[in-house]
Each structure stands twice: as C-alpha cells, then as structure tokens.
Design a protein around this motif. Structure first.
Motif, PDB file in Angstrom:
ATOM      1  N   LYS A  78       0.838  -1.203   0.000  1.00  0.00           N
ATOM      2  CA  LYS A  78       0.000   0.000   0.000  1.00  0.00           C
ATOM      3  C   LYS A  78       0.874   1.256   0.000  1.00  0.00           C
ATOM      4  O   LYS A  78       0.564   2.236  -0.698  1.00  0.00           O
ATOM      5  N   ARG A  79       1.954   1.225   0.748  1.00  0.00           N
ATOM      6  CA  ARG A  79       2.873   2.371   0.769  1.00  0.00           C
ATOM      7  C   ARG A  79       3.481   2.599  -0.619  1.00  0.00           C
ATOM      8  O   ARG A  79       3.573   3.738  -1.085  1.00  0.00           O
TER       9      ARG A  79
ATOM     10  N   LEU B 262       0.769   4.112  -2.953  1.00  0.00           N
ATOM     11  CA  LEU B 262       0.530   5.540  -2.725  1.00  0.00           C
ATOM     12  C   LEU B 262       1.679   6.379  -3.279  1.00  0.00           C
ATOM     13  O   LEU B 262       1.466   7.475  -3.809  1.00  0.00           O
TER      14      LEU B 262
ATOM     15  N   GLU C 264     -12.309   4.992   2.964  1.00  0.00           N
ATOM     16  CA  GLU C 264     -11.026   5.348   3.567  1.00  0.00           C
ATOM     17  C   GLU C 264      -9.905   5.292   2.530  1.00  0.00           C
ATOM     18  O   GLU C 264      -9.037   6.164   2.494  1.00  0.00           O
ATOM     19  N   SER C 265      -9.928   4.275   1.675  1.00  0.00           N
ATOM     20  CA  SER C 265      -8.915   4.171   0.619  1.00  0.00           C
ATOM     21  C   SER C 265      -8.988   5.354  -0.329  1.00  0.00           C
ATOM     22  O   SER C 265      -7.964   5.921  -0.726  1.00  0.00           O
TER      23      SER C 265
ATOM     24  N   THR D  44      -7.642   8.511   1.410  1.00  0.00           N
ATOM     25  CA  THR D  44      -6.195   8.448   1.621  1.00  0.00           C
ATOM     26  C   THR D  44      -5.423   8.720   0.339  1.00  0.00           C
ATOM     27  O   THR D  44      -4.406   9.413   0.348  1.00  0.00           O
TER      28      THR D  44
ATOM     29  N   THR E 171     -12.898  16.947   2.067  1.00  0.00           N
ATOM     30  CA  THR E 171     -11.763  16.597   2.923  1.00  0.00           C
ATOM     31  C   THR E 171     -10.813  17.776   2.991  1.00  0.00           C
ATOM     32  O   THR E 171     -10.811  18.657   2.138  1.00  0.00           O
TER      33      THR E 171
ATOM     34  N   SER F   5      -6.617  18.645   4.798  1.00  0.00           N
ATOM     35  CA  SER F   5      -5.497  18.157   5.600  1.00  0.00           C
ATOM     36  C   SER F   5      -5.493  18.844   6.954  1.00  0.00           C
ATOM     37  O   SER F   5      -6.122  19.883   7.149  1.00  0.00           O
TER      38      SER F   5
ATOM     39  N   VAL G  55      -9.530  10.670   8.973  1.00  0.00           N
ATOM     40  CA  VAL G  55      -9.018   9.472   8.314  1.00  0.00           C
ATOM     41  C   VAL G  55      -7.567   9.723   7.975  1.00  0.00           C
ATOM     42  O   VAL G  55      -7.258  10.580   7.149  1.00  0.00           O
ATOM     43  N   ASN G  56      -6.675   8.987   8.651  1.00  0.00           N
ATOM     44  CA  ASN G  56      -5.236   9.214   8.502  1.00  0.00           C
ATOM     45  C   ASN G  56      -4.927  10.680   8.786  1.00  0.00           C
ATOM     46  O   ASN G  56      -5.214  11.170   9.854  1.00  0.00           O
ATOM     47  N   GLU G  57      -4.379  11.411   7.817  1.00  0.00           N
ATOM     48  CA  GLU G  57      -4.023  12.815   8.052  1.00  0.00           C
ATOM     49  C   GLU G  57      -5.037  13.780   7.457  1.00  0.00           C
ATOM     50  O   GLU G  57      -4.756  14.966   7.313  1.00  0.00           O
ATOM     51  N   LYS G  58      -6.208  13.271   7.089  1.00  0.00           N
ATOM     52  CA  LYS G  58      -7.217  14.124   6.470  1.00  0.00           C
ATOM     53  C   LYS G  58      -8.461  14.228   7.343  1.00  0.00           C
ATOM     54  O   LYS G  58      -8.853  13.282   8.009  1.00  0.00           O
TER      55      LYS G  58
END
Length: 338
Positions: free
Chosen positions: A155-156, A159, A180-181, A184, A202, A204, A236-239
């Motif tokens: 996944k990393r 992205l 979520e995907s 992200t 969304t 940041s 969600v994560n950084e968002k």
C-alpha cells in the motif's frame, strides 16, 4: 490528457444506476469515485467500450489517440513467467521506453526478479501488475480497488506511485467501494449513486490549523455573526473528512470513542456522543440508547423482542440493527403519535 464525463447517465431498463453528472479528470490530478459494486462495474464497462451511456458523453482521448492504462481487481498475469520475463513481455507489447530494472526497483521486487509469479504472495502479484501498468506509459490510469487486501508495504508503494504519476502530469482515476482508501489516495473524492455525483469534502490537518488561525484573527479584529456549521468532521489518517448529517446512518459510542456509521463503514469522531446529539438533533436524529444516536429517516422497522427489549432496523445495505431502550421506546412512540 483528460477523462471527461459530460451529462453522463446510466440506466438499465427502469433502474437508474447513476444519474446525470459531469466530471473532468485532467493531468496532474488524482480523483476517486466511491460507489457500489454495481456502479463501479458499469463505469469500467463504459471505459472499456463494452457498454454505452443512456445519456451524455464520455471523452477519453488525447490528440485522437486513446491513451489509457487499466489496473483491474484481477491481475491477469501469466503465472508460468518469472517477474522479469513478465515485464520483458509487457515492454515488448507496449514498445515501452521504461527499463525492466526501473520498473522492478519502483515496485521493490528487484530481489525477486527470477521468481515465477505463481509463487508470489497476493500483494507481490499486485506489485507485478502495477509494474506492468507503469511500463505502458499512458496518460490516463484507471485503478479498480487498487489496495484491496494488499499488505501495508504494498500500500505504501502504491501511494508513492500515485504521487509519482501525479507529478508526471498524468491523470489517475480510482474506482473503489472503500471510502477510507479513496480519501487516503485521492486529491478529490466523490460519491456516485442513483442520485448523481456528490463531492466528499476533505482537508489536511495543516489546512484545518491554518483555517482555525485565520478565524481566530478575524474574531479578534471584529465581531461576527454566529454561523451554523452543518457538517460533521471525522479524521481518516491525516485528512479531516466532513459528512453531511443525512449521510450518517447512526452514531455509536464504544469505550468513550464516538464512531459515525455511514454505508457500512465506521469513522471515528473527535466529538462526544452528547455533543453529536446536540448537533444532529435538528436533522432528525434520535438518542435511542445511551450509546447510540440514530438517523430516524433511515429507520425501516421497530422490533419488539421482549417486553423490555426493542431494536431499530435501518434501511441501509447492511440492514443494521440498533438497540432501543425501554424509556426511549416510550419517547419514540410519542414522537410518532402512536
């Protein structure tokens, strides 16, 4: 170098798959559409030319030539070939200028170049598929559920490749059923269904902090009228993701943490259940249990299990069942005039 949907609408007999919408995906943008499996399949068939729109137009050509690469959910690899041979075959097929070594390094499989694809893990096979896609050197990249069931390392890498394609001014179009995907990976996220195309807002953390500082400076400089903020934030994560209240099926509190449940997915909220109750009350939400707030517009049935046990069944894809306490049952009956 763009993909355009113009007044695009799809119907099958009397069923609306998606209502008319406009969307343009230009170079240097990553756009995701969050949808059901049915909508996603119809979009892929349209892009492949297997079906046509009921109304509207789909444009996906540059200088008269179609330049689209597809990353399907199923990899389509030749399992008897090694990774290196698979990439060499792809290179010849598309007359690619990208070297096999560069592709292997990009997906971090150079150490396994001699391994046959049938002996790879699922995530490694998806990386080979990704390398083959990069070797096509197209202008527009279509991804179907790109990170489904892959490991964190893959996944990393995925992205990182999205960002690489964006920097190269390519168009990236993601089709997924995982919100979520989508959030992200993409710069812009939309939900597409029978009601049309709707943006999912969304921002940041940095944007939120900057906005807060700006608001504080304005408030200290002058008096302003109160503004009613009608979106519910989650992270969600950084968002920061902002949902319209009608999108929410129900809210649940678990071990002190509140979660918004939306179309089968759960999103953590920074607000307490009491705060959310106060904010959602004007939109038809009801505190049905000490740990639950439900959107009454989504309630299909009220079930009586025993004399003191009740549940609410929602009209969503999962037919979610929400507990209803005895005291709240009395209150709900009064609200409904029963």
């Amino acid at each position: 170098m763009s993909l355009q949907f113009i007044n695009a609408e799809k119907r099958i007999h009397d069923t609306v798959i998606f209502s008319s919408f406009d969307l343009s995906i230009t170079g240097g943008k990553i756009v995701a559409i969050y949808s059901s499996v049915n909508v996603r399949e119809q979009l892929i068939n349209l892009l492949l030319g297997k079906t046509i729109l009921s109304h509207g137009e789909l444009r996906m050509k540059e200088n008269g030539k179609q330049q689209i690469g597809y990353f399907f959910l199923h990899d389509g690899l030749y399992e008897r070939l090694s990774i290196e041979d698979m990439l060499k075959f792809t290179k010849r097929l598309y007359d690619s200028t990208m070297s096999v070594n560069d592709a292997l390094v990009t997906v971090q499989l150079d150490a396994k170049r001699s391994v046959k694809t049938k002996n790879l893990s699922y995530s490694e096979k998806k990386r080979v598929q990704l390398a083959c896609l990069l070797m096509q050197e197209t202008s527009i990249y279509i991804f179907e559920e790109p990170d489904q069931n892959i490991d964190l390392e893959s996944k990393r890498i995925l992205l990182g490749i999205f960002q690489q394609l964006k920097q190269q001014n390519n168009s990236v179009f993601i089709l997924t059923g995982n919100l979520e995907s989508a959030i992200t990976a993409a710069d812009e996220v939309f939900r597409l269904d029978e009601n049309g195309l709707h943006p999912i807002h969304t921002s940041s953390d940095a944007e939120v902090d900057a906005s807060s500082e700006s608001e504080e400076s304005i408030n200290t400089a002058e008096s302003v009228l109160p503004v009613r903020f009608e979106k519910i934030p989650t992270k969600v994560n950084e968002k920061i993701v902002l949902f319209d209240p009608p999108e929410i099926d129900y809210v649940e509190s678990n071990e002190g943490q509140s979660f918004l449940h939306i179309q089968g997915e759960s999103f953590p909220s920074t607000s307490t259940l009491n705060d959310l109750e106060a904010r959602l009350l004007p939109f038809g939400f009801f505190r049905c249990h000490r740990s639950y707030i439900v959107n009454l517009q989504k309630v299909r049935e009220v079930i009586t299990w025993t004399r003191n046990s009740y549940s609410l069944v929602l009209d969503n894809k999962d037919k979610s069942t929400i507990p209803l306490s005895k005291s709240k049952m009395v209150e709900l009956k009064d609200m409904l005039g029963l």
